[in-house]
Design a protein around this motif. Structure first.
Motif, PDB file in Angstrom:
ATOM      1  N   MET A  90       0.834  -1.199   0.000  1.00  0.00           N
ATOM      2  CA  MET A  90       0.000   0.000   0.000  1.00  0.00           C
ATOM      3  C   MET A  90       0.871   1.253   0.000  1.00  0.00           C
ATOM      4  SD  MET A  90      -2.834  -1.272   2.731  1.00  0.00           S
ATOM      5  CE  MET A  90      -3.964   0.096   2.648  1.00  0.00           C
ATOM      6  N   THR A  91       1.896   1.235   0.846  1.00  0.00           N
ATOM      7  CA  THR A  91       2.758   2.411   0.943  1.00  0.00           C
ATOM      8  C   THR A  91       3.493   2.654  -0.369  1.00  0.00           C
ATOM      9  OG1 THR A  91       3.059   1.860   3.251  1.00  0.00           O
ATOM     10  CG2 THR A  91       4.564   3.472   2.320  1.00  0.00           C
ATOM     11  N   TYR A  94       1.200   4.094  -2.883  1.00  0.00           N
ATOM     12  CA  TYR A  94       0.909   5.489  -2.611  1.00  0.00           C
ATOM     13  C   TYR A  94       2.085   6.375  -3.032  1.00  0.00           C
ATOM     14  CZ  TYR A  94      -0.928   9.545  -0.158  1.00  0.00           C
ATOM     15  OH  TYR A  94      -1.416  10.779   0.134  1.00  0.00           O
ATOM     16  N   ARG A  97       2.235   6.621  -6.912  1.00  0.00           N
ATOM     17  CA  ARG A  97       1.151   7.375  -7.541  1.00  0.00           C
ATOM     18  C   ARG A  97       1.065   8.824  -7.049  1.00  0.00           C
ATOM     19  NH1 ARG A  97       1.661   4.206 -11.220  1.00  0.00           N
ATOM     20  NH2 ARG A  97       0.483   2.267 -11.283  1.00  0.00           N
TER      21      ARG A  97
ATOM     22  N   MET C   1      -1.284  10.976 -12.233  1.00  0.00           N
ATOM     23  CA  MET C   1      -1.386  10.982 -10.778  1.00  0.00           C
ATOM     24  C   MET C   1      -2.843  10.825 -10.349  1.00  0.00           C
ATOM     25  SD  MET C   1       0.184  13.687  -8.084  1.00  0.00           S
ATOM     26  CE  MET C   1       1.865  13.425  -8.592  1.00  0.00           C
ATOM     27  N   ILE C   2      -3.003   9.993  -9.333  1.00  0.00           N
ATOM     28  CA  ILE C   2      -4.351   9.780  -8.823  1.00  0.00           C
ATOM     29  C   ILE C   2      -4.522  10.607  -7.556  1.00  0.00           C
ATOM     30  CG2 ILE C   2      -5.953   8.071  -7.900  1.00  0.00           C
ATOM     31  CD1 ILE C   2      -4.346   5.985  -9.448  1.00  0.00           C
ATOM     32  N   GLU C   4      -7.508  12.279  -4.631  1.00  0.00           N
ATOM     33  CA  GLU C   4      -8.872  12.418  -4.172  1.00  0.00           C
ATOM     34  C   GLU C   4      -9.221  13.900  -4.059  1.00  0.00           C
ATOM     35  OE1 GLU C   4      -6.576  10.757  -2.743  1.00  0.00           O
ATOM     36  OE2 GLU C   4      -7.193   8.671  -2.620  1.00  0.00           O
ATOM     37  N   LYS C  10      -7.976  13.200   1.189  1.00  0.00           N
ATOM     38  CA  LYS C  10      -6.548  13.042   0.933  1.00  0.00           C
ATOM     39  C   LYS C  10      -5.838  12.519   2.158  1.00  0.00           C
ATOM     40  CE  LYS C  10      -5.340  16.223  -2.682  1.00  0.00           C
ATOM     41  NZ  LYS C  10      -5.053  17.607  -2.961  1.00  0.00           N
ATOM     42  N   ARG C  12      -7.101  11.026   4.670  1.00  0.00           N
ATOM     43  CA  ARG C  12      -7.524   9.688   5.053  1.00  0.00           C
ATOM     44  C   ARG C  12      -6.781   8.632   4.233  1.00  0.00           C
ATOM     45  NH1 ARG C  12     -13.536   7.541   4.370  1.00  0.00           N
ATOM     46  NH2 ARG C  12     -12.788   7.664   2.250  1.00  0.00           N
ATOM     47  N   SER C  13      -6.682   8.872   2.941  1.00  0.00           N
ATOM     48  CA  SER C  13      -6.015   7.821   2.180  1.00  0.00           C
ATOM     49  C   SER C  13      -4.517   7.823   2.452  1.00  0.00           C
ATOM     50  CB  SER C  13      -6.321   7.929   0.683  1.00  0.00           C
ATOM     51  OG  SER C  13      -5.811   9.114   0.171  1.00  0.00           O
ATOM     52  N   ARG C  14      -3.936   8.979   2.741  1.00  0.00           N
ATOM     53  CA  ARG C  14      -2.516   8.979   3.109  1.00  0.00           C
ATOM     54  C   ARG C  14      -2.303   8.160   4.387  1.00  0.00           C
ATOM     55  NH1 ARG C  14       2.437  11.461   2.846  1.00  0.00           N
ATOM     56  NH2 ARG C  14       1.934  12.796   1.092  1.00  0.00           N
ATOM     57  N   LEU C  15      -3.177   8.415   5.371  1.00  0.00           N
ATOM     58  CA  LEU C  15      -3.046   7.697   6.630  1.00  0.00           C
ATOM     59  C   LEU C  15      -3.230   6.203   6.431  1.00  0.00           C
ATOM     60  CD1 LEU C  15      -4.799   9.533   9.568  1.00  0.00           C
ATOM     61  CD2 LEU C  15      -2.414   8.831   9.310  1.00  0.00           C
ATOM     62  N   LEU C  16      -4.216   5.873   5.625  1.00  0.00           N
ATOM     63  CA  LEU C  16      -4.522   4.471   5.427  1.00  0.00           C
ATOM     64  C   LEU C  16      -3.391   3.756   4.686  1.00  0.00           C
ATOM     65  CD1 LEU C  16      -6.554   2.185   5.580  1.00  0.00           C
ATOM     66  CD2 LEU C  16      -7.543   3.007   3.459  1.00  0.00           C
ATOM     67  N   PHE C  17      -2.883   4.405   3.643  1.00  0.00           N
ATOM     68  CA  PHE C  17      -1.893   3.725   2.816  1.00  0.00           C
ATOM     69  C   PHE C  17      -0.483   3.767   3.394  1.00  0.00           C
ATOM     70  CE2 PHE C  17      -5.219   3.507  -0.163  1.00  0.00           C
ATOM     71  CZ  PHE C  17      -4.869   2.568  -1.108  1.00  0.00           C
ATOM     72  N   THR C  18      -0.121   4.913   3.976  1.00  0.00           N
ATOM     73  CA  THR C  18       1.251   4.974   4.463  1.00  0.00           C
ATOM     74  C   THR C  18       1.333   4.953   5.980  1.00  0.00           C
ATOM     75  OG1 THR C  18       1.302   7.374   4.547  1.00  0.00           O
ATOM     76  CG2 THR C  18       1.925   6.357   2.461  1.00  0.00           C
ATOM     77  N   GLY C  19       0.207   5.149   6.651  1.00  0.00           N
ATOM     78  CA  GLY C  19       0.213   5.251   8.106  1.00  0.00           C
ATOM     79  C   GLY C  19       0.877   4.080   8.825  1.00  0.00           C
ATOM     80  N   THR C  21       2.813   1.560   7.912  1.00  0.00           N
ATOM     81  CA  THR C  21       4.228   1.320   7.623  1.00  0.00           C
ATOM     82  C   THR C  21       5.087   2.415   8.225  1.00  0.00           C
ATOM     83  OG1 THR C  21       3.271   1.044   5.460  1.00  0.00           O
ATOM     84  CG2 THR C  21       5.514   0.307   5.736  1.00  0.00           C
TER      85      THR C  21
END
Lengths: 275, 452, 294
Positions: A90-91, A94, A97, C1-2, C4, C10, C12-19, C21
């Motif tokens: 996921m990271t 992200y 992208r 680039m994708i 939101e 924005k 929320r998805s940052r937190l979800l995807f990189t949080g 890790t």
């Protein structure tokens, strides 16, 4: 076959076979001696065992508390690998992208952190987590594996995500998928071979790891396989027979899995290296 | 699908939230004094005490070879005291007891009892209990608690006496001297060489030197320190002069005498072709099988020797002679000392746990089962006068006999922690003839000048 | 680039995807690392209940610690030899095993086996082999250079370390090379194999340039692993005989835990990190440049 056209094919085969024997012999020695008594091991390390004597294995099995240690190792390895693969993918996705300066620097820091010697963070790590009361607990250990393992995993995923055309995802998002849905429906499945690679590398690392669990896990009930092997080493001497049996028992699960899945494992490592 | 992902998303957020909260929660309790930690500990052990007043205590064992015996002792102790459960933890191979204990303290999770080497006790003195009030202090042998007493308080329980010197295989030396060998006939370096010659004449090798750094650096060379004088105060003065850089080792009589003996050992060493090749396991094998007559080691080697024994269990110790005058100190004395100590944590252990741990120590000294564990099961030479059981093996008996006859020299047991490693390396260099005696003396002096 | 819409989405998805890790990464690696650097400015000994700031004196000690620099020099020598040998052998193996030879997958699988076990286990097995098995064999067979333990002599002990390291990593790097060779067109490989002398030129001019990306990866990995060698050093030679094979990681460790000089040990670990970082970055930089030129 191209190989058969080679001018001296037999020489190559002989060389390779000799090399292979050199690579395997240490394991053979280990297995042979695990069936012998201490005395027989030190007086002639190359002799064949007189008979198939499982006493060492029995002792090792009991003294290591094998089943507990095995299930601890299994839980720790599986959960850690699962978390590392999923979160790192996921990271990495992200980062690729959303290629902002901030993300680039974060990525760079993660890559650079791979050369931090473990000794340099060992004591501070234990000191910090000890004062938080988070030691002696396999869930803390798993959490630490996520922290230590994510750099390499993100690094490898990063290379692969780049090769997935963004159009695919854009199309999905136009169809009304959220980012999360897109990731799990489209990106993650495409990444399966890479995930296999990451999983394999991390299984090999975590299953065999010694130093970190030795610092985190104290309670004998929590011990992993590599830790329990060390109950055979005394201050001055080692109890060779049971120790060898313990080593065999520790690597056995990995070897068995390898025998069945070696093709995929080799492919997995190969995948991991091409970007 | 959508719902699954939504659910996943939520649980993810929940996870992050939980992580954050647990981190904060931990922090809060940490920021308080150690009192709140103790309270926390008390709470967690309180959970267990729902069934009666059970106490769980732990012991960090740094004597790996008695792990099984200790575990059995813990079971026996539990039978006698059903309310107390004792768990034995190990120091993993490759790390020192100090390192393990200090990481456990750093982690806020120290065991109730820690088995330490004598020299390490002082480092922990702020964190461990004063044991001066315990009954066993009065029953300990002379000098047993001197080195762990600070400001008049004793902080550690003396667990084991260990001694070292030349171990001889009686069957081999009997044959060599033609009759029953009397160890008291070896009083000088010349006597020793004579014995070596006799053994070689009988068709065996005289001795084997095990080249491990710990053996050379922690046991052999320190004889040069301990042998300086019968009076420990003089020895300490000598150590101070080493630290100050004023001692002249190259011209020191005891050091030179000891190294003359070492030269002799090298001359008759069975492994002199490759003196550093030997591993520990080789010593007990060649001695037990009777291929050599003598091996420099300590009484802990008995289990390994006995597995090769061909001399009907007849072994004993010879002192390491350092001169040609039989009356010089060290020529007839065996080096021995209390080598392992048990200390009790006071930082994180509850009063109940401390009481239970004290009970365990008393159990070892005063209960028949405890003494049986110590002497017969673990083959330890006890440091207590009231334990009258004879040592279980010939090596222990031999050491005990020397002590009983007043023929013992106090081993150096408070050397700096890296002494064995650094000085051991210098000794190996000498043994491999990669450096001469002047180099060795200079390296040892140098070590002491720079040590912290 | 994708991207939101909306700040909340924005974030929320940052937190979800990189949080997860990043949170784990920062709390497990970065914070302890920084805290470790802080400790280098103190005189903490690893156990006492208090410590005070001592400024740069620990770093002064690092520069005065001759043994640290000596073992760093030794480590450089070890790393250089190991990296060269690992890559040469791994490439040779990969080259021989990527042209459809009979049973090549069995060979590949076999050479990979050492990677299945951890450093401590490996060290133990090899220590047993060098000091028991080889000595026994050498004595019985009357081979002089085997009848004394290799671990007893500074030079052979050093080579034992190199040998075991090569044994351990060659299989892994081989697999990476095999993957790289798959991208080399078959006819080039074939041409290189049939005509002798000409084959070498083709290898140099055509195959090796194509393999540069693989070399970047293998050299980076082997550099990093060899510099960090500790487990193997500890279990195989314990730094002996007489400290002649003590690599820098082991020295740092002993400084901190055996000599109880925690601050200096931690400072040495940090200096080591800087040196290794510089070397690996240089390697990546230069090989990337080669890749561009090739």
């Amino acid at each position: 076959m191209v190989g058969s056209k080679s001018p001296i094919p037999w020489l190559k085969t002989v060389l390779l076979t000799a090399g292979l024997i050199l690579f395997i012999v240490p394991f053979v020695v280990l297995i042979l001696n695990s069936f012998k008594e201490n005395k027989a091991i030190t007086s002639n390390p190359l002799s064949l065992p007189e008979r198939l004597d499982f006493t060492n294995y029995k002792n090792a099995f009991e003294q290591m508390n094998y089943l507990t240690a095995f299930s601890n190792t299994l839980v720790i390895t599986l959960v850690s690998v699962l978390l590392i693969s999923m979160f790192a993918a996921m990271t990495a996705h992200y980062f690729v992208r959303n290629n902002t300066k901030f993300n680039q620097y974060t990525f760079m820091i993660m890559v650079a952190s791979m050369i931090i010697p473990f000794q340099a963070i060992m004591i501070p790590l234990v000191k910090i987590y000890g004062s938080l009361g988070m030691l002696d607990n396999k869930w803390s250990l798993i959490y630490m594996y996520l922290g230590f393992g994510s750099s390499l995993a993100v690094f490898i995923y990063h290379g692969f995500v780049k090769s997935i055309p963004a159009e695919l995802e854009e199309a999905a998002m136009i169809d009304g998928c959220t980012r999360t849905q897109t990731f799990f429906r489209i990106v993650f499945p495409v990444l399966t071979p890479t995930t296999a690679t990451i999983a394999i590398l991390n299984v090999l690392w975590i299953w065999n790891d010694y130093l970190l669990p030795s610092l985190i896990l104290v309670d004998p009930e929590q011990r992993t396989l590599p830790l329990s092997t060390y109950s055979f080493q005394g201050t001055y001497t080692s109890d060779y027979g049971p120790l060898m049996a313990a080593l065999v028992l520790t690597i056995l699960p990995i070897i068995v899995v390898y025998l069945f899945a070696q093709k995929y494992i080799i492919q997995g490592v190969m995948q991991g290296s091409i970007k | 699908m959508k719902r699954i992902i939504k659910g996943f998303q939520l649980s993810m957020l929940a996870l992050i939230f939980v992580m954050a909260v647990t981190a904060c929660g931990g922090n809060a309790s940490n920021s308080g004094s150690s009192a709140s930690n103790t309270a926390e500990k008390a709470n967690s052990s309180g959970n267990e005490s729902a069934v009666g007043d059970e106490v769980k205590i732990t012991l960090l064992n740094s004597k790996g070879e008695i792990q099984t015996q200790l575990e059995d002792a813990a079971k026996a102790f539990h039978e006698d005291n059903p309310a107390i459960t004792l768990e034995i933890q190990t120091v993993p191979g490759g790390s020192s007891p100090f390192e393990r204990a200090s990481t456990m303290y750093a982690s806020g999770n120290p065991p109730t009892m820690i088995m330490l080497d004598t020299g390490d006790v002082e480092k922990f003195k702020d964190r461990i209990l004063d044991l001066s009030g315990e009954k066993w202090n009065a029953d300990a042998v002379a000098n047993a608690t001197d080195l762990t007493s600070f400001d008049g308080k004793n902080f550690a329980f003396p667990l084991a006496i260990e001694g070292y010197g030349f171990i001889y295989n009686k069957a081999v030396v009997d044959k060599a001297v033609g009759g029953s060998f009397d160890p008291s006939t070896i009083k000088t370096t010349a006597d020793l060489e004579n014995l070596f010659k006799q053994i070689e004449a009988s068709g065996k090798k005289a001795l084997v030197i095990s080249p491990m750094d710990w053996s050379l650096g922690a046991h052999y060379l320190p004889l040069a320190y301990a042998g300086q004088n019968k009076d420990m105060a003089e020895v300490n003065k000598f150590m101070d002069s080493l630290k100050a850089g004023t001692a002249d080792l190259a011209n020191n009589k005891v050091f030179n005498g000891l190294m003359d003996t070492f030269d002799l050992m090298m001359k008759y060493n069975m492994d002199q072709k490759s003196p550093l090749s030997g591993v520990y396991e080789r010593g007990p094998e060649v001695l037990g099988k009777g291929e050599v007559g003598i091996w420099f080691m300590g009484n802990w080697a008995w289990p390994q020797i006995s597995s090769f024994d061909t001399a009907n269990g007849q072994y004993g110790f010879l002192p390491v002679p350092i001169s040609s005058n039989p009356d010089d100190y060290g020529n007839q004395e065996i080096s021995s000392a209390v080598s392992k100590r048990i200390v009790l944590d006071k930082e994180k252990s509850t009063p109940e746990q401390q009481e239970a741990a004290k009970k365990f120590l008393n159990w070892i000294v005063y209960e028949q089962k405890g003494q049986d564990f110590l002497v017969n099961k673990a083959s330890i030479i006890p440091a207590f006068k009231n334990i009258t059981l004879p040592a279980a093996d010939p090596l222990g008996q031999s050491i005990q006999a020397y002590i009983a006859n007043g023929k013992s020299e106090q081993s150096m047991s408070t050397l700096p922690a890296d002494h064995w490693s650094k000085v051991g390396a210098s000794m190996q260099k000498y043994l491999a003839k990669a450096g001469d005696r002047a180099t060795l003396a200079a390296e040892i002096e140098d070590y002491w000048k720079n040590v912290k | 680039m994708i991207a939101e819409k909306g700040v909340w989405n924005k974030l929320r998805s940052r937190l979800l995807f990189t949080g997860p890790t990043l949170f784990a990464f920062i709390t497990v690696m970065i914070v302890p690392f920084l805290y470790g650097i802080y400790l280098t400015f103190t005189n903490w000994d690893g156990i006492s209940t208090s410590h005070s700031l001592v400024g740069l004196s620990n770093y002064g000690e690092v520069f005065k610690d001759g043994v640290f620099w000596k073992s760093f020099g030794l480590t450089l020598k070890y790393v250089f030899l190991s990296v060269v040998l690992i890559n040469a052998i791994a490439f040779a193996l990969a080259y021989m095993l990527s042209r459809g030879m009979k049973g090549q997958s069995i060979f590949r699988a076999g050479f990979f086996v050492p990677n299945l076990v951890g450093g401590i286990v490996l060290g133990f097995i090899w220590q047993f082999i060098f000091s028991n098995v080889l000595v026994f064999f050498g004595t019985k067979a009357g081979i002089p250079f085997l009848s004394a333990s290799w671990l007893a002599d500074p030079d052979t002990a050093f080579w034992s370390l190199v040998i075991v390291t090569v044994w351990q990593y060659a299989g892994y790097m081989m697999v990476i090379f095999v993957a790289g060779l798959m991208s080399v067109p078959g006819d080039i490989l074939e041409a290189a194999s049939i005509d002798g002398a000409n084959g070498w030129t083709k290898m140099r001019k055509m195959i090796l340039p194509l393999m540069i990306p693989s070399f970047i990866v293998t050299i980076f990995l082997s550099l990093q692993r060899c510099f960090m060698v500790y487990d193997l050093n500890l279990t195989l030679t314990k730094g002996g005989p007489f400290k002649s094979t003590e690599m820098v990681s082991m020295h740092v460790y002993e400084k901190a835990f055996l000599s109880r000089d925690y601050g200096v040990g931690q400072a040495e670990a940090f200096v080591l990190f800087l040196l290794v970082a510089a070397i690996t970055l240089l390697q990546v930089y230069f090989s990337k440049r080669m890749e561009v030129e090739a």
